[in-house]
Every structure is written in C-alpha cells, then in structure tokens.
Write an enzyme that holds these catalytic residues in place. Structure first.
Site, PDB file in Angstrom:
ATOM      1  N   ASP A 113      24.660  25.188  21.785  1.00  0.00           N
ATOM      2  CA  ASP A 113      24.142  26.183  22.816  1.00  0.00           C
ATOM      3  C   ASP A 113      25.064  26.747  23.710  1.00  0.00           C
ATOM      4  OD1 ASP A 113      21.786  26.007  21.329  1.00  0.00           O
ATOM      5  OD2 ASP A 113      20.621  25.388  22.972  1.00  0.00           O
ATOM      6  N   GLU A 125      28.532  26.511  23.619  1.00  0.00           N
ATOM      7  CA  GLU A 125      29.412  27.437  22.897  1.00  0.00           C
ATOM      8  C   GLU A 125      28.989  28.676  22.359  1.00  0.00           C
ATOM      9  OE1 GLU A 125      32.442  26.742  22.674  1.00  0.00           O
ATOM     10  OE2 GLU A 125      33.082  28.115  21.028  1.00  0.00           O
ATOM     11  N   TYR A 126      27.717  28.741  22.152  1.00  0.00           N
ATOM     12  CA  TYR A 126      26.872  30.053  21.820  1.00  0.00           C
ATOM     13  C   TYR A 126      27.229  30.965  22.843  1.00  0.00           C
ATOM     14  CZ  TYR A 126      23.969  33.611  20.108  1.00  0.00           C
ATOM     15  OH  TYR A 126      23.423  35.034  19.557  1.00  0.00           O
ATOM     16  N   ASP A 127      26.582  30.283  23.892  1.00  0.00           N
ATOM     17  CA  ASP A 127      26.470  31.285  25.297  1.00  0.00           C
ATOM     18  C   ASP A 127      27.890  31.531  25.828  1.00  0.00           C
ATOM     19  OD1 ASP A 127      24.020  30.699  25.482  1.00  0.00           O
ATOM     20  OD2 ASP A 127      23.970  29.171  26.982  1.00  0.00           O
ATOM     21  N   SER A 171      -4.409  44.645   3.767  1.00  0.00           N
ATOM     22  CA  SER A 171      -5.019  43.778   4.023  1.00  0.00           C
ATOM     23  C   SER A 171      -5.249  42.860   2.953  1.00  0.00           C
ATOM     24  CB  SER A 171      -6.020  44.016   4.826  1.00  0.00           C
ATOM     25  OG  SER A 171      -6.977  44.757   4.150  1.00  0.00           O
ATOM     26  N   LEU A 172      -5.640  41.608   3.067  1.00  0.00           N
ATOM     27  CA  LEU A 172      -5.571  40.610   1.859  1.00  0.00           C
ATOM     28  C   LEU A 172      -7.258  40.177   1.838  1.00  0.00           C
ATOM     29  CD1 LEU A 172      -2.834  38.152   3.045  1.00  0.00           C
ATOM     30  CD2 LEU A 172      -3.024  39.738   1.045  1.00  0.00           C
ATOM     31  N   GLU A 220       2.395  30.316   0.701  1.00  0.00           N
ATOM     32  CA  GLU A 220       3.077  30.339   1.967  1.00  0.00           C
ATOM     33  C   GLU A 220       1.927  30.277   3.065  1.00  0.00           C
ATOM     34  OE1 GLU A 220       4.429  34.310   3.055  1.00  0.00           O
ATOM     35  OE2 GLU A 220       3.542  35.030   1.166  1.00  0.00           O
ATOM     36  N   LYS A 234      -0.286  31.359   6.252  1.00  0.00           N
ATOM     37  CA  LYS A 234      -0.695  32.504   6.888  1.00  0.00           C
ATOM     38  C   LYS A 234      -0.600  32.573   8.394  1.00  0.00           C
ATOM     39  CE  LYS A 234      -4.220  36.134   6.591  1.00  0.00           C
ATOM     40  NZ  LYS A 234      -4.050  36.512   8.039  1.00  0.00           N
ATOM     41  N   ASP A 265      -0.656  33.283  12.024  1.00  0.00           N
ATOM     42  CA  ASP A 265      -1.607  34.008  13.080  1.00  0.00           C
ATOM     43  C   ASP A 265      -0.729  34.844  14.104  1.00  0.00           C
ATOM     44  OD1 ASP A 265      -4.179  34.585  13.685  1.00  0.00           O
ATOM     45  OD2 ASP A 265      -4.745  32.727  14.576  1.00  0.00           O
ATOM     46  N   ARG A 302       1.315  47.520  12.132  1.00  0.00           N
ATOM     47  CA  ARG A 302       0.495  47.889  10.853  1.00  0.00           C
ATOM     48  C   ARG A 302      -0.281  49.015  11.389  1.00  0.00           C
ATOM     49  NH1 ARG A 302      -4.360  46.319   9.191  1.00  0.00           N
ATOM     50  NH2 ARG A 302      -4.823  46.385   6.992  1.00  0.00           N
ATOM     51  N   GLU A 350       5.353  39.077   9.911  1.00  0.00           N
ATOM     52  CA  GLU A 350       4.501  38.712  10.944  1.00  0.00           C
ATOM     53  C   GLU A 350       5.201  38.142  11.977  1.00  0.00           C
ATOM     54  OE1 GLU A 350       1.402  38.937   9.726  1.00  0.00           O
ATOM     55  OE2 GLU A 350       0.036  38.009  11.155  1.00  0.00           O
ATOM     56  N   TYR A 401       7.421  38.313   4.785  1.00  0.00           N
ATOM     57  CA  TYR A 401       6.406  38.043   3.844  1.00  0.00           C
ATOM     58  C   TYR A 401       6.741  38.983   2.597  1.00  0.00           C
ATOM     59  CZ  TYR A 401       2.719  40.815   5.871  1.00  0.00           C
ATOM     60  OH  TYR A 401       2.166  41.658   6.616  1.00  0.00           O
ATOM     61  N   LYS A 448      -8.619  31.118   3.813  1.00  0.00           N
ATOM     62  CA  LYS A 448      -8.676  30.497   5.420  1.00  0.00           C
ATOM     63  C   LYS A 448      -9.139  29.444   5.328  1.00  0.00           C
ATOM     64  CE  LYS A 448      -8.163  34.888   6.993  1.00  0.00           C
ATOM     65  NZ  LYS A 448      -8.860  35.201   8.125  1.00  0.00           N
ATOM     66  N   CYS A 473     -25.715  12.897  43.172  1.00  0.00           N
ATOM     67  CA  CYS A 473     -25.388  12.589  41.865  1.00  0.00           C
ATOM     68  C   CYS A 473     -26.477  12.424  40.827  1.00  0.00           C
ATOM     69  CB  CYS A 473     -24.978  11.075  41.972  1.00  0.00           C
ATOM     70  SG  CYS A 473     -24.659  10.122  40.553  1.00  0.00           S
ATOM     71  N   CYS A 488     -27.810   8.447  40.219  1.00  0.00           N
ATOM     72  CA  CYS A 488     -28.146   7.424  41.064  1.00  0.00           C
ATOM     73  C   CYS A 488     -28.826   8.414  42.493  1.00  0.00           C
ATOM     74  CB  CYS A 488     -27.277   6.631  41.419  1.00  0.00           C
ATOM     75  SG  CYS A 488     -25.872   7.190  42.596  1.00  0.00           S
ATOM     76  N   CYS A 493     -19.387  11.234  43.362  1.00  0.00           N
ATOM     77  CA  CYS A 493     -20.418  10.271  43.864  1.00  0.00           C
ATOM     78  C   CYS A 493     -19.972   9.346  44.501  1.00  0.00           C
ATOM     79  CB  CYS A 493     -21.369   9.929  42.662  1.00  0.00           C
ATOM     80  SG  CYS A 493     -22.708   8.647  43.075  1.00  0.00           S
ATOM     81  N   CYS A 531     -24.276   3.061  41.794  1.00  0.00           N
ATOM     82  CA  CYS A 531     -24.624   4.117  40.722  1.00  0.00           C
ATOM     83  C   CYS A 531     -24.595   3.510  39.300  1.00  0.00           C
ATOM     84  CB  CYS A 531     -23.613   5.240  40.895  1.00  0.00           C
ATOM     85  SG  CYS A 531     -23.788   6.579  39.808  1.00  0.00           S
TER      86      CYS A 531
END
Ligand code: JCF
Length: 775
Positions: A32, A34-36, A81-82, A112, A114, A116, A135, A172, A224, A312, A406, A409, A436, A442
C-alpha cells in the site's frame, strides 16, 4: 510530449494496473505504501500541470461539488428484475420450463451469489466511463455518474482493447461487512447517523448529492451482465463476464458453471453454508442459462427474463410486534431487558424473544411496548431488534419501565455507577447496567453463580449441569457455592431423578474438585470483569489468595492488563462481607488451593516509585513531574513531608501547590502511604519489567493451536505455552510465530502455509515443550 506529460501517463498506467490487480484479480502486486507514493507523485505532477488532468485519471475519484438533484436517465434496454425461488421445487420447476422451452434434456447454467446492494448501469464509450445510473423503476433511473466515479474498483477507462464502442455493463454496488462496520463505528464516533445494514449504508452512500461523501464511503462494484452493446462479445454469459474482467471490470469470484440443475442445487447449498464467511452480505444465488443464443430463444415474460432465476435464502429480517419487555437477572446481578415478541419465522426459525442488551439500547432504539419492530437473526447468534417502525406505533404504546425491583427476588435494583478518577478528583457517571443488590440471596444470581463456579474452566465439577443446579437451589439445599461441599449422598439421592449410582457420582465429582489451581479458583468466584485471563494474571503475579484479597485497587493497577475499572471491581468484591464469608467457608470445607507461591518477579519488577507518584493522580503531576519528584525525594514519606521550597526546585509553582494540597489532606496522605506500604510488603523492588518477560524462552512470540492434539487438551497446550512466555492467539496472521497443527487442522493451517508461518506437528511440539530453549 513534455517529460511531465510522459511521466503522468506512465504513472496513470501503472496505478491502473495495480488497481486492477488489487480490486479485480484480488492479487495485490505492491505494498500500500508504494501505491500511495506513486499516487502522491501523480497528484503533485497534476497540480503543477492542471491542463494535463483528464477525467479518467486515478486522482479523479474524490467527488465534486454537490448537485441540487439527479438528472434522469432512460435505459435503452430495460433493467429487469429476477423471478424468485424460495424452495427447491421452485428451482426444479424453473429448470423444467427452461428445458421444455429449449426442447432439450439438460441445460448449462451460470451460478453467482446474489449481492445485497443496488443495481446500477455503467456506460462506456470508446472505453471511457461516461455515465452511471441507478436502476430506478427499470425504465428510468437517476444519473449518478459523479458518484460511481468515486468507487475504487469501477474502472474509469477500460483495459486492453477490442471493446465495443458502446458498452453498457450492469452490476451491483454494495458495501462489504467490514466496510459497513468501519463506517458505522466512524459515524457513531462522530455523532452521526448509523445504518441498520450494509444495504442501507450502500444506498445512502450512493444516492448522495454531495459526491465527496460518496467518495469517503467504502463502496464496491460487482459486474453481473451487459445491457446495450454495439457488438456482441461472447456466445455465453460466463464468456461475456470473463471478457469484461479482462477489460478491468470486477466480477464475482464465486462465478461457476453448473452442467445441470442438480449442480445448481449443490451450488446453492455450498454458498449457503459459506454465507457467514463471505466478506459481503448476500440474499441468495442467481442462476442464468449460460448460452446467449438459448437466452434469446427463451425471451421474457412481462418484466422478468425466462432464462434467469434468483434462488433466495430464507429471509433473516422480519417485522413483528413487541408484546412486552421483561427483565432477566444474570450472574453478576445485571438486570437485562429482553423483548417478548409476537412469534415470527425468521430464516426458518420461530423467534419469540430477542435481546435488548441494556436500557441504553432501549433508549437508542426509542422502543415502546406495542411497537412494530424489525428483528434480525444472523447465523446462529441471538435475534436482535434492529429498528422500530415508528409509523406503525399504536396509540396505546407505552414506555419500557425502568426496573426498580428484581423480578426474581424482589430486592432493590441499582443503576451501576462508573467512578472515574482523574487528577485527584472522582466523578461518578451513571452506567448502562442495572443491578439487583440481592447477590447470593437472589435465586437467579445464585443459580448463575453456581453454574459458573462448577463450569469446566472454573472448578470443573463433572456432571453438575444447569438442571441439577436449579434443583439444588430450588430445594434450598445449596445457598452458596460453599454449600456444595457439605452435600451428602443421601441429600442428593432424595432429589428427583437421582439413583444410587448417579448420586454417588455427583458427590464424588464435587469432592474431586477440592484442589483447584489458584487461578481457577479466582475465576470461579465470578468477580465482575474478571475472566480467565485476569484470574491468571492475579494468581501468577500475586501468588496467594491472601495477597489477592488484600490488594488495594491502586496496587492491582500495576499488574499487566488490569485497568482502574477492573481493579476497583476486584477490590470491591473482596471488601464485601458476604463474599469473604463464602470464601472462608470454602476454605473451611476443604478447598485446598494448588500452586500458591511467591510474588512473581514480573509484578515485583513492574513497580517503581516514579510510577506510584504518577498513579496518585495529583493535579498537574504527569509522567515528567513524577519522574523529577521521584528522583529528588526517593520515597513517599519524604515527598509527603517536602516543603514548598524543596518542591519548587523540581516542579512548577502550580504543581508544587497541588502536591502540598494533596498531602495536606490526611485521608489522601494515609491512603497513599498505605499503598506504598503494601507494595513494600508485597516485596517490590524498583526494576524494569521487560527483563523478566524477556527471560522466558518464548517471550514475544504468538502461537496458534489448531486441529486436535492427542496427548493433551488444547487448554493444557495453551497453559504450557503461556508458562513459557508465549501469547496464544485464535487466528493466524503474518505476526504468528508458529502454528501447532494436529489432525483435522483446516483453514488455519492453510493460512499459515500461505503466509509462510512455521508449522509444527504434535510430536515436534512435545519435543519443544521438553526442551523449549532448543528452539
Ligand atoms: O447480485 C445481484 N444482486 C444480481 C442482480 C445478480 C444478477 O446476475 C442479476 C441481478 C438483477 C438482474 N441479473 C439480473 C438480470
């Protein structure tokens, strides 16, 4: 081209490639940091040459000025929709319709998970991302172009070549479970709004008019399918997705081909079994006819494709009614609210109760009795109340009562108080727990206390289960843990369900528990906040029950990992008369503690006069002043008697004044001197703690145990490793020193091999224990 321009193009290409490897292939290629560094270099060059900034630069994911509204977008090809399947039979019916429609016997399907999240469409023209849309209703959505550009794994331009001039991809947008937890923690910290689940968090983050907010949220994209394209890509669905992946678009790592509906079912079950372990939430799996030609033949029925189906999982959130809130009493007397619900089926299980944790949670939810609530059951955890549906609150809804007596008791119920000590002052704040005050009087607390006392990791009384404890308490035979040791076989035999052999076994098992190690005994006492680890620290450091019972809270805070709160809980427990009585009875009735011994060097060495001065919490006396005072005065009575002029030689005026005021208060002075006296009495000597720990052969190492060991239990193995100075962890990371893998080792072993962590089998482990210094 200028050199700046060349370097900018080079950097963008390199960053895009690393992004692709990281997000799409899931195979990070550089650290990371090096990427930065590359990223910062590009940013600096672009700042110096603003005319060279292009919209597809990796620096352009930060969001821009807020919009007043989203424009609408018309989907050239509707976003469908499915159809849903909930039962196996629904899937078999779907397969039958597909086979009949195609006049064949078996069909290949893509499979695959699904996700959420929210469906979005991304439009690429000549390989450049030009538009992102929600959508919406399937025909028209909202233009969220600026927002999707901030999602890290959405390519701003496509990789490679050969893509259609117009390419609309669909997928998604979602938030991982970890991202969601992080976001909610940060929101809570900042006093902002928290989200009920990752889906809501993703939706709330994506539909932001201010795209800079979107940029700060951990959103991800998974592709997808395709929408509008200027030419066909492949002749199968999986072929299409694999090609999209080549062009830099992220697709599901779980994408699979099934040769038959039976294999689809296997896939459904496999993903279902691994659902909790996935990094993101899913609500089912999606099956699609793999052949694009066959998809075209099948076509659509109203708004759903005839060639795809969402299978589902049983829902895990449901709505129901809160009938009442009752209070349960736990081992330490905590009185906890529990929701009594109108029974409802959640993910296949009928739920009638849910935990509410504490009264603060009730307040946070804004819960009233009679409310409609959303409850969730995740995996096998206890169902939780997520949210109140306030729109549905009935007129006669009533507030949840604050517990005053309580329920078991009838004793008084107190709100716990947290005592904060800082700079010589005590502030008392209201805790979230109601307790209590009945203690062992108790029945609820007594039962829980005994269940804990006899449990495997405590006194380990074999065969004394919860039901028997209930009987012993309800019949009045046992009124405290000490009463277990006066039980006779005749008394047990008289209980329902006992016979000659079983009653003898129970009495023998109790007798066999008479010789616990000190740490087990301390743990068994059930001191609030004292778990097994803390019990071990107390036993190992102080050596005897007598010292542990006498220790002043401030002295306890010298022990590793014991903070103020825990120290005061321990001190308070042993101050209470009835706790002292029960302990005295246990010892009278034959409990013989094993392994009592000397004060551990670790503790003796952890104390220093300087540390003591700092812990007294004298106003203005921080570590620096404490060091100077300790150096100059050397002992507490000298410091307590020091006059103003002496003090002024080493500390500032207001500090000197505070020290004088502190020791002029006779009570504080006496307390401080008593702490010092106890430290001396316990045998402290001023030294460094490090040396002692470093002296142990496995000091500083973290070990992991996995699989089953044949010659000893895991607990024993853990104890042995800890005695040698190692830490024993539950999961493998790059920091793990060694993994001990017995037969049946699974994912932890695999992880160790992947990370190149050393692995031992049981024989090697036994050899190491025999000769730890040989390592
Ligand atoms: O992961 C999803 N939520 C998902 C939704 C996956 C798919 O393959 C989908 C979808 C919605 C529509 N396919 C279509 C056609």
């Amino acid at each position: 081209m200028t050199t700046a321009q060349t370097r900018i193009l080079e950097l963008r290409q390199e960053l895009d490639e690393h992004n692709y490897r990281y997000y799409v292939l899931d195979e990070p290629s550089i650290p990371d940091a090096e990427y930065d560094r590359l990223f910062r270099e590009l940013k600096a060059l672009e700042a110096d040459n603003p005319q060279l900034v292009t919209p597809d630069s990796p620096t352009q994911r930060v969001g821009g000025a807020a919009l007043s509204a989203f424009a609408t977008v018309r989907h050239e090809i509707p976003m469908l929709s499915l159809g849903n399947a909930f039962e196996e039979q629904d899937l078999l019916d779907f397969d039958r319709r597909v086979c009949d429609g195609l006049e064949t016997q078996a069909v290949e399907y893509s499979c695959e998970p699904k996700l959420d999240g929210l469906a979005v469409s991304l439009l690429y023209q000549d390989g450049q991302l030009v538009r992102g849309a929600t959508r919406g209703d399937g025909t028209t959505g909202e233009d969220i172009s600026v927002n999707v550009r901030t999602i890290r794994n959405v390519p701003l331009r496509l990789k490679g070549s050969g893509w259609p001039t117009t390419l609309e991809v669909r997928g998604e947008v979602y938030m991982s479970k970890a991202g969601f937890e992080r976001l909610n923690a940060a929101q809570a910290e900042a006093g902002g709004k928290t989200f009920a689940n990752p889906r809501n968090a993703a939706a709330g983050s994506l539909r932001q008019l201010d795209s800079r907010i979107t940029a700060s949220r951990p959103l991800e994209f998974c592709c997808y399918g395709i929408g509008q394209v200027s030419h066909d890509i492949a002749d199968t669905h999986i072929g299409n997705l694999k090609q999209l992946q080549q062009w830099g678009l992220p697709i599901s790592r779980e994408l699979k081909l099934a040769n038959s509906v039976e294999q689809c079912l296997e896939y459904y079950r496999d993903i279902g079994a691994r659902r909790q372990a996935l990094a993101y939430e899913i609500d089912g799996v999606v099956f699609k006819v793999n052949s694009i030609g066959a998809q075209r033949e099948l076509g659509f029925r109203s708004r759903e494709p005839r060639w795809a189906l969402a299978h589902k999982f049983p829902a895990s959130e449901e709505m129901t009614e809160l009938l009442d809130v009752e209070f349960q009493v736990g081992r330490t007397g905590a009185v906890t609210p529990v929701a009594r619900l109108k029974p409802v089926k959640v993910a296949g299980v009928t739920v009638a109760n849910a935990t509410l944790h504490n009264m603060d949670e009730v307040a946070r939810l804004g819960l009233m009795i009679g409310d409609t609530v959303i409850i969730r059951r995740a995996g096998d955890v206890i169902p939780q109340v997520m949210q109140v549906v306030t729109d549905r609150r009935p007129a006669d809804a009533r507030p949840v009562p604050v517990p005053t007596a309580c329920p078991v008791c009838g004793s008084e119920v107190e709100r716990t108080q947290l005592i904060k000590r800082s700079k010589g002052k005590q502030t008392v704040i209201e805790g979230v727990v109601y307790r209590c005050v009945g203690r062992l009087a108790c029945a609820a607390q007594l039962k829980q206390a005994i269940i804990h006392f006899v449990s495997r990791r405590a006194m380990d009384v074999d065969g004394l289960g919860d039901k028997i404890v209930e009987q012993l308490v309800d019949t009045g035979l046992v009124r405290s843990p000490a009463d277990l040791y006066t039980l006779t076989q005749e008394q047990v035999l008289a209980l329902e369900g006992f016979a000659e052999v079983s009653s003898r076994n129970l009495v023998n098992a109790i007798a066999a528990s008479r010789t616990p190690a000190l740490a087990r005994f301390i743990f068994a006492l059930g001191i609030p906040e004292v778990g097994e680890e803390t019990a071990k620290v107390l036993a190992r450091s102080l050596g005897t029950l007598q010292r542990i019972m006498a220790a002043k809270p401030l002295v306890l805070t010298y022990l590793p990992d014991i903070g103020n709160e825990v120290a005061y809980e321990i001190g308070h427990f042993f101050e209470e008369e009835h706790n002292r009585t029960v302990i005295a009875q246990l010892l009278e009735r034959g409990i013989e503690l094993q392994g009592e011994g000397e004060l551990h060097a670790e503790f003796a060495a952890a104390t220093s006069f300087e540390g003591l001065v700092a812990k007294l919490d004298i106003p203005y006396v921080g570590p620096g002043a404490a060091q100077k005072l300790a150096q100059k005065f050397g002992a507490l009575d000298t410091l307590a008697q020091a006059d103003w002029l002496d003090l002024r030689q080493v500390v500032a005026e207001r500090t000197a004044k505070a020290v004088r005021e502190y020791f002029d208060d006779p009570q504080r002075r006496a307390e401080a001197l008593a702490v010092e006296a106890q430290l001396r009495d316990f045998g402290m000597h001023w030294a460094s703690v490090k040396k002692v720990v470093e002296g142990l052969p496995l000091a500083g190492q973290t070990w992991v145990l996995t699989g089953t060991l044949e010659s000893m239990s895991r607990d024993e193995a853990k104890d042995k490793l800890e005695a040698l100075g190692a830490k024993v962890a539950g999961s493998v990371s790059a920091k793990t020193h060694t993994v001990v893998a017995g037969p049946g080792a699974g994912s932890k072993l695999a992880k160790a091999q992947q990370l190149g962590v050393a692995v031992m089998d049981e024989a090697q482990f036994a050899a190491m224990l025999a000769e730890p210094s040989g390592l």
